[in-house]
Design an enzyme around this catalytic site. Structure first.
Site, mmCIF file in Angstrom:
data_model
loop_
_atom_site.group_PDB
_atom_site.id
_atom_site.type_symbol
_atom_site.label_atom_id
_atom_site.label_comp_id
_atom_site.label_asym_id
_atom_site.label_seq_id
_atom_site.Cartn_x
_atom_site.Cartn_y
_atom_site.Cartn_z
ATOM 1 N N GLY A 1 0.825 -4.034 -3.988
ATOM 2 C CA GLY A 1 2.009 -4.331 -4.774
ATOM 3 C C GLY A 1 2.819 -5.521 -4.311
ATOM 4 O O GLY A 1 3.815 -5.874 -4.955
ATOM 5 N N GLY B 1 1.632 -8.612 -4.118
ATOM 6 C CA GLY B 1 1.222 -9.783 -4.874
ATOM 7 C C GLY B 1 0.122 -10.607 -4.246
ATOM 8 O O GLY B 1 -0.065 -11.765 -4.611
ATOM 9 N N LYS B 2 -0.652 -10.024 -3.325
ATOM 10 C CA LYS B 2 -1.665 -10.836 -2.647
ATOM 11 C C LYS B 2 -2.777 -11.283 -3.597
ATOM 12 O O LYS B 2 -3.292 -12.393 -3.465
ATOM 13 C CB LYS B 2 -2.234 -10.105 -1.439
ATOM 14 C CG LYS B 2 -2.874 -8.771 -1.702
ATOM 15 C CD LYS B 2 -3.347 -8.146 -0.404
ATOM 16 C CE LYS B 2 -3.990 -6.792 -0.666
ATOM 17 N NZ LYS B 2 -3.006 -5.794 -1.152
ATOM 18 N N THR B 3 -3.141 -10.425 -4.574
ATOM 19 C CA THR B 3 -4.183 -10.826 -5.522
ATOM 20 C C THR B 3 -3.728 -12.015 -6.365
ATOM 21 O O THR B 3 -4.479 -12.978 -6.568
ATOM 22 C CB THR B 3 -4.555 -9.648 -6.431
ATOM 23 O OG1 THR B 3 -5.118 -8.606 -5.633
ATOM 24 C CG2 THR B 3 -5.560 -10.068 -7.495
ATOM 25 N N SER B 4 -2.498 -11.975 -6.843
ATOM 26 C CA SER B 4 -1.983 -13.076 -7.656
ATOM 27 C C SER B 4 -1.937 -14.378 -6.861
ATOM 28 O O SER B 4 -2.300 -15.445 -7.356
ATOM 29 C CB SER B 4 -0.584 -12.731 -8.173
ATOM 30 O OG SER B 4 -0.619 -11.584 -8.986
ATOM 31 N N ASP C 1 -10.654 -5.499 -2.960
ATOM 32 C CA ASP C 1 -9.590 -4.522 -3.202
ATOM 33 C C ASP C 1 -10.125 -3.420 -4.116
ATOM 34 O O ASP C 1 -10.641 -3.709 -5.196
ATOM 35 C CB ASP C 1 -8.402 -5.231 -3.874
ATOM 36 C CG ASP C 1 -7.168 -4.350 -3.971
ATOM 37 O OD1 ASP C 1 -7.322 -3.114 -3.953
ATOM 38 O OD2 ASP C 1 -6.063 -4.891 -4.078
ATOM 39 N N THR D 1 -0.444 -2.176 -9.451
ATOM 40 C CA THR D 1 -1.156 -1.775 -8.234
ATOM 41 C C THR D 1 -0.627 -0.472 -7.645
ATOM 42 O O THR D 1 -1.414 0.424 -7.314
ATOM 43 C CB THR D 1 -1.118 -2.908 -7.193
ATOM 44 O OG1 THR D 1 -1.752 -4.069 -7.743
ATOM 45 C CG2 THR D 1 -1.834 -2.503 -5.923
#
Length: 590
Positions: free
Chosen positions: A18, A20-23, A45, A503
């Protein structure tokens, strides 16, 4: 951005769900590809939404992103990889060993450590096989292995099959028995992680005290094993301009400023970037291209369609149903940073206000709620468990008993296994267990409960439930073990805590499946810190509130049997009165 200055070939983004690492990983990949470089974006992930971000199906094979020349992506499926591990290890003994033993082995291999090591197994080739990735100037990883996993992979002797040699009941070493690649390849992968010329670790956090404390622990854990080339990104910082005309936005800005001002000292020395909170869902190229700058436009607030009243249940409505039983155990569970401790205190206060005796027990290291509540409310008693002290006590006990029978290599493996997250859950739960028996006569509200995996480990290896069952089974006497109490919905109610974001909701759904495997059915979900329930006037916050509506609907219609929504308050919910306000609000108004 400092973390993008002269980037090495490998960039790993790590952080809690949550943040924001994927973004940020996706936006980094898009930016590097725009510079004319060939880039491979890899996600390990379990709740990966990389394909959703780019609007295409990716899956477990390298796929070119048509809209971004030079960019390809790969979604490793760690859950499938973990299942393959279990099949490799359990398959040969199924039908040979007793069913109870096989179930115990399966549970040993069902935890987060198995999933993480299985994912590491999958992307090892991407770090070491030059032929496989020769065409890529950069490989970007969304979700890095923890220090615990890397230490396991570094340990001499870990490849000999810890469980097969009968050296102990390992919670996290089990996966090592299924590794079938050459040990030298794993050593090469770990060496690549520790080489700053080849790898950069980017720690992603939010401007919140809890997440900053957590990322500080991650920094120290990784630095201690030689992964010192780290950068810090503070994501989702509210732009100063939003605070000028909205009291809620002003309060958020003030809290963020205080959290950043009190940042742990180990983080202040790291190169640091801050990324502004964006009003939109980070899906699609336009969104990604604007994530790393502050040029994205915010729609006027009057164009954002929000319901005048969010018709959802309040936390107090849930407590009404809990109170009807007169006593029982209430366990609050959820990932870090979702507000379990605050909501546990709010539930306890609500029950005590009804004149019911309540014991609130917490393992919150900050303990600010216990200090606030101590002696301030009739019918409420508060105890705080020190997780560090309990964990050290438990570790020493295991080393003195099981460890005494091991050789030096076996003891080293056991010591590493005792550093796993499962160990703290087991140790703290044992301390909690001392007060659980009180739930037969009063309410016991437990903050920070163990996962279903840990509970099954306790049941499979702790022998207490099994031994009592064996001894009492032929006597005809009535008996109840702690595990039986947790599985009985009349005695125990589990509340899953989440945020109204993609997430955290996925993680809570996975936790619910984990509990069901242990025979425990969550009683309700609580969506905490909802902007949509706070009726903001800031245009940016109104857009974020609109995005929350989909996640609230998903919880209400797909995941939860019953639920409540708790609004994000202007003032932090510390103290009895604010906790009561938190419980009774669900629509942004008294």
């Amino acid at each position: 951005m400092y973390f993008l200055a002269q980037p090495p070939r490998h960039l790993f983004f790590t952080g809690k769900g949550g943040v924001g690492k994927t973004s940020i990983a996706c936006a980094t990949a898009v930016q590097l590809a725009a510079e004319g470089k060939q880039v491979l974006l890899v996600s390990s992930d379990p709740a990966s939404n990389v394909g959703q971000v780019f609007g295409i199906d990716i899956g477990n094979h390298i796929t070119a992103i048509p809209s971004v020349p030079g960019l390809s992506a790969l979604e490793i499926d760690p859950l499938a990889a973990a299942q393959a591990y279990r099949d490799r290890i359990v398959g040969p003994v199924r039908g040979v060993l007793p069913d109870a033993v096989v179930r115990g082995i399966e549970e040993q291999l069902s935890g987060a450590c198995t999933t993480e090591i299985a994912a590491f197994d999958e992307f090892t080739a991407l770090l070491t096989d030059t032929a496989l990735t020769a065409n890529y100037a950069h490989i970007i990883f969304d979700t890095a292995p923890t220090g615990h996993t890397i230490r396991l992979l570094q340990l001499a002797g870990a490849w000999s099959g810890f469980l097969e040699q009968g050296k102990g009941d390992a919670s996290c070493l089990g996966p090592l028995a299924g590794l079938d690649k050459q040990r030298t390849q794993y050593k090469a992968a770990v060496d690549a992680l520790a080489d700053p010329r080849r790898t950069r670790l980017v720690l992603v956090a939010r401007a919140q005290r809890a997440t900053l404390r957590e990322v500080a622990r991650t920094h120290e854990e990784l630095a201690a094993i030689g992964l010192s080339q780290q950068y810090l990104v503070i994501n989702g910082v509210l732009p100063a301009g939003e605070a000028q005309q909205d009291a809620l936005a002003a309060a958020i800005a003030q809290r963020e400023h205080a959290a950043l001002g009190a940042m742990p000292a180990v983080l202040t020395a790291l190169p640091q970037d801050r990324i502004s909170l964006k009003p939109y869902n980070l899906v699609g190229l336009d969104a990604l291209r604007h994530l790393l700058d502050d040029t994205a436009a915010v729609a006027p607030s009057n164009t954002i369609d929000l319901p005048a009243r969010l018709d959802v249940p309040s936390l107090a409505a849930l407590v009404d149903d809990i109170a009807a039983d007169g006593h029982g155990l209430v366990m609050l569970m959820g990932k870090g940073g979702v507000g379990k401790t605050t909501l546990a205190a709010a539930v306890a206060v609500e029950l005590a206000q009804r004149g019911l005796p309540v014991h609130l027990t917490t393992s919150d290291p900050a303990a600010h709620l216990t200090e606030t509540l101590e002696g301030t409310l009739p019918h409420l008693t508060v105890s705080r468990i020190d997780p560090h002290a309990e964990t050290e006590r438990y570790r020493q006990h295991v080393l003195d008993t099981k460890g005494a029978r091991l050789d030096a290599a076996g003891r080293a493996l056991l010591e590493e296994d005792l550093r796993s997250p499962c160990t703290e859950e087991v140790a703290v739960f044992q301390a909690f267990s001392r007060v659980i028996r009180e739930a037969g006569k009063q309410f016991v509200v437990m903050d920070t409960a163990p996962t279903g995996h840990t509970l099954l480990l306790l049941d499979a290896t702790g022998a207490y439930h099994r031994e009592v069952t064996r001894q009492m089974g032929t006597t005809g006497l009535h008996y109840t073990t702690p595990m039986m109490q947790l599985q009985d919905p009349k005695q125990t109610k589990v509340l899953l805590v989440t945020l109204a974001e993609t997430t955290p909701v996925l993680e809570a759904a996975n936790l619910q499946a984990d509990l069901r495997r242990a025979g425990i059915e969550p009683w309700a979900w609580v969506i905490n810190s909802s902007v949509a329930a706070s009726r903001p006037s800031s245009a940016l916050l109104r857009q974020r509130a609109h995005n929350e509506l989909r996640e609230i609907d998903a919880v209400a219609t797909r995941h939860a049997r019953r639920y409540a929504v708790v609004p994000l308050l202007q003032q932090e919910p510390v103290g009895v009165e604010r906790l009561r306000e938190l419980a009774h609000l669900a629509h942004g108004e008294p």
